[in-house]
Design a protein around this motif. Structure first.
Motif, PDB file in Angstrom:
ATOM      1  N   PRO A   1     -39.426 -27.349 -35.861  1.00 43.54           N
ATOM      2  CA  PRO A   1     -40.737 -27.011 -35.295  1.00 43.54           C
ATOM      3  C   PRO A   1     -41.353 -25.747 -35.878  1.00 43.54           C
ATOM      4  O   PRO A   1     -42.573 -25.664 -36.038  1.00 43.54           O
ATOM      5  CB  PRO A   1     -40.451 -26.855 -33.799  1.00 43.54           C
ATOM      6  N   THR A   2     -40.520 -24.759 -36.185  1.00 40.15           N
ATOM      7  CA  THR A   2     -41.069 -23.510 -36.714  1.00 40.15           C
ATOM      8  C   THR A   2     -41.784 -23.743 -38.036  1.00 40.15           C
ATOM      9  O   THR A   2     -42.852 -23.163 -38.289  1.00 40.15           O
ATOM     10  CB  THR A   2     -39.948 -22.467 -36.891  1.00 40.15           C
ATOM     11  N   GLU A   3     -41.221 -24.589 -38.880  1.00 35.87           N
ATOM     12  CA  GLU A   3     -41.867 -24.894 -40.157  1.00 35.87           C
ATOM     13  C   GLU A   3     -43.230 -25.537 -39.944  1.00 35.87           C
ATOM     14  O   GLU A   3     -44.206 -25.211 -40.621  1.00 35.87           O
ATOM     15  CB  GLU A   3     -40.971 -25.809 -40.992  1.00 35.87           C
TER      16      GLU A   3
ATOM     17  N   GLN B   1     -40.791 -26.986 -26.183  1.00 31.61           N
ATOM     18  CA  GLN B   1     -40.272 -26.159 -25.093  1.00 31.61           C
ATOM     19  C   GLN B   1     -38.931 -25.558 -25.457  1.00 31.61           C
ATOM     20  O   GLN B   1     -38.666 -24.382 -25.184  1.00 31.61           O
ATOM     21  CB  GLN B   1     -40.143 -26.989 -23.821  1.00 31.61           C
ATOM     22  N   ARG B   2     -38.073 -26.324 -26.089  1.00 30.81           N
ATOM     23  CA  ARG B   2     -36.763 -25.799 -26.498  1.00 30.81           C
ATOM     24  C   ARG B   2     -36.919 -24.688 -27.529  1.00 30.81           C
ATOM     25  O   ARG B   2     -36.206 -23.674 -27.477  1.00 30.81           O
ATOM     26  CB  ARG B   2     -35.886 -26.940 -27.039  1.00 30.81           C
ATOM     27  N   ALA B   3     -37.853 -24.845 -28.449  1.00 31.38           N
ATOM     28  CA  ALA B   3     -38.078 -23.819 -29.465  1.00 31.38           C
ATOM     29  C   ALA B   3     -38.664 -22.549 -28.847  1.00 31.38           C
ATOM     30  O   ALA B   3     -38.356 -21.429 -29.283  1.00 31.38           O
ATOM     31  CB  ALA B   3     -38.999 -24.348 -30.557  1.00 31.38           C
TER      32      ALA B   3
ATOM     33  N   ARG C   1     -37.655 -19.468 -31.207  1.00 28.34           N
ATOM     34  CA  ARG C   1     -38.089 -19.920 -32.528  1.00 28.34           C
ATOM     35  C   ARG C   1     -39.610 -20.013 -32.608  1.00 28.34           C
ATOM     36  O   ARG C   1     -40.189 -20.000 -33.690  1.00 28.34           O
ATOM     37  CB  ARG C   1     -37.458 -21.276 -32.864  1.00 28.34           C
ATOM     38  N   LEU C   2     -40.244 -20.140 -31.453  1.00 26.12           N
ATOM     39  CA  LEU C   2     -41.693 -20.132 -31.345  1.00 26.12           C
ATOM     40  C   LEU C   2     -42.094 -19.175 -30.228  1.00 26.12           C
ATOM     41  O   LEU C   2     -41.279 -18.858 -29.352  1.00 26.12           O
ATOM     42  CB  LEU C   2     -42.235 -21.527 -31.039  1.00 26.12           C
TER      43      LEU C   2
ATOM     44  N   GLN D   1     -52.059 -20.533 -27.722  1.00 24.84           N
ATOM     45  CA  GLN D   1     -51.475 -21.326 -28.794  1.00 24.84           C
ATOM     46  C   GLN D   1     -49.981 -21.062 -28.906  1.00 24.84           C
ATOM     47  O   GLN D   1     -49.500 -19.987 -28.531  1.00 24.84           O
ATOM     48  CB  GLN D   1     -52.127 -21.002 -30.150  1.00 24.84           C
ATOM     49  N   VAL D   2     -49.276 -22.052 -29.430  1.00 23.65           N
ATOM     50  CA  VAL D   2     -47.902 -21.874 -29.852  1.00 23.65           C
ATOM     51  C   VAL D   2     -47.937 -21.408 -31.308  1.00 23.65           C
ATOM     52  O   VAL D   2     -48.655 -21.982 -32.133  1.00 23.65           O
ATOM     53  CB  VAL D   2     -47.113 -23.199 -29.734  1.00 23.65           C
ATOM     54  N   MET D   3     -47.182 -20.343 -31.615  1.00 23.20           N
ATOM     55  CA  MET D   3     -47.215 -19.766 -32.954  1.00 23.20           C
ATOM     56  C   MET D   3     -45.805 -19.464 -33.431  1.00 23.20           C
ATOM     57  O   MET D   3     -44.872 -19.332 -32.624  1.00 23.20           O
ATOM     58  CB  MET D   3     -48.063 -18.487 -32.966  1.00 23.20           C
TER      59      MET D   3
END
Length: 360
Positions: free
Chosen positions: A27-29, A62-64, A69-70, A81-83
């Motif tokens: 997800p981070t990528e 949600q896990r990230a 990680r996010l 936003q999610v970043m």
């Protein structure tokens, strides 16, 4: 010699770059590539998992967020936003460039001079350092502070407008729970947090990152993303564009001049379009990055539905209709397309739902 490509080539390259054809590893990528993924009015988990090579079970975003990680914060368009913590600071630097808290209306309303903000921010950072904590925890500390006691109510009954400058300056992010009560924590709790860089370092970097993800593009679309989205300021954006021009190449897209990263132009030239159908949630970055006014992605007839947040059906990268889930039915309002059945199967898996497909 100037590179000439078709619009289909350009969109195929962008789809690949945004992990819609070949999925990303994590997800981070995905979020790092897109810059930010909307939370409200969208489905960040679907946006991200549609772009993963191995989507896993629902709840990946949600896990990230939970393991850092996010991060989740106020940034584009004044919303949440999610970043990616590695790159979020650069965009926050642009969002804080306008120094909204220094406006006369702010100073008078909150009875807080611009030169008092550093001390207030230090108090807030100390409270959220071991977060996540409810905003009331900040209110409790401010209530006993001689200078800032009058601001306790802005946290006790959370005033999102007042909270945003703390987020933009890297003092807070929102707690990781997408669906729980509002909480605040330090962005430094995310292992990859890189801080908020100097504005003149962040600006050119953000311009290049936009071209990298949304190219081939134009200065006007950069202004939409970083100006309209982050209020970075048109003159700044024009200057930053000039500063990075050496890293860009002008390409001819069916007679239209657009710009692309020089380091990726060979890849663009060798890209070959392939028939694709993609179902994305409303307000996805594929649409919001260039904006609903860019007819490359959003034909005029679909602009209203995209602006209102309908779920887009992409055919070869272009919005061709909309979809929605009603009860146990996936309703697709778009012309028949050869790849729709396979994409509907993918969506069922992503949503973890057994849906009957219904088309016009």
């Amino acid at each position: 010699m100037q590179l000439r490509v078709t619009r289909s080539q350009a969109l195929a390259w962008r789809m690949r770059r945004q992990h819609l054809l070949a999925g990303a590893a994590d997800p981070t990528e995905v979020v790092r590539t897109l810059a930010a993924v909307s939370v409200f009015g969208s489905d960040p988990d679907l946006s991200v998992r549609r772009r993963l090579a191995s989507p896993g079970e629902p709840g990946e975003v949600q896990r990230a967020l939970t393991d850092g990680r996010l991060v989740r914060t106020f940034s584009f368009r004044g919303s949440v936003q999610v970043m990616a913590p590695e790159t979020a600071g650069a965009y926050l630097a642009l969002r804080s460039a306008g120094r909204q808290w220094a406006l006369r209306s702010w100073v008078e309303h909150y009875r807080l001079a611009p030169d008092e903000w550093p001390d207030l921010r230090a108090v807030v950072r100390e409270v959220v350092a071991s977060g996540p904590v409810p905003p009331q925890a900040v209110a409790d500390v401010l209530a006993g502070h001689q200078r800032f006691a009058h601001l306790a109510k802005e946290f006790a009954q959370p005033n999102h407008t007042f909270l945003k400058p703390f987020a933009w300056q890297g003092d807070i992010v929102l707690g990781p729970d997408l669906f729980g009560p509002l909480e605040l924590q330090s962005p430094a709790l995310a292992p990859g947090w890189a801080g908020v860089p100097d504005l003149e370092e962040a600006g050119p970097r953000a311009v290049l990152e936009y071209v990298d993800a949304y190219g081939p593009t134009t200065p006007g679309l950069v202004d939409h993303w970083l100006g309209g989205g982050l209020s970075a300021g048109r003159k700044r954006l024009e200057r930053w564009w000039r500063e990075v021009e050496g890293d860009l190449v002008e390409v001819d897209v069916e007679g239209e001049a657009r710009w692309h990263l020089a380091s990726r132009v060979d890849d663009l030239g060798t890209t070959r379009p392939e028939p694709t159908v993609v179902l994305l949630p409303g307000k996805d970055d594929w649409v919001m990055g260039p904006g609903t006014q860019d007819t490359w992605v959003v034909p005029a007839g679909h602009r209203t539905s995209m602006t209102r947040g309908a779920n887009p059906v992409l055919v070869d990268g272009v919005v061709a209709g909309t979809w929605r889930v009603r009860a146990d039915v996936l309703e697709v309002d778009a012309p028949a397309s050869a790849g729709l059945a396979a994409e509907a199967t993918r969506l069922r898996s992503l949503l973890g739902a057994d849906l009957d497909l219904r088309t016009p």
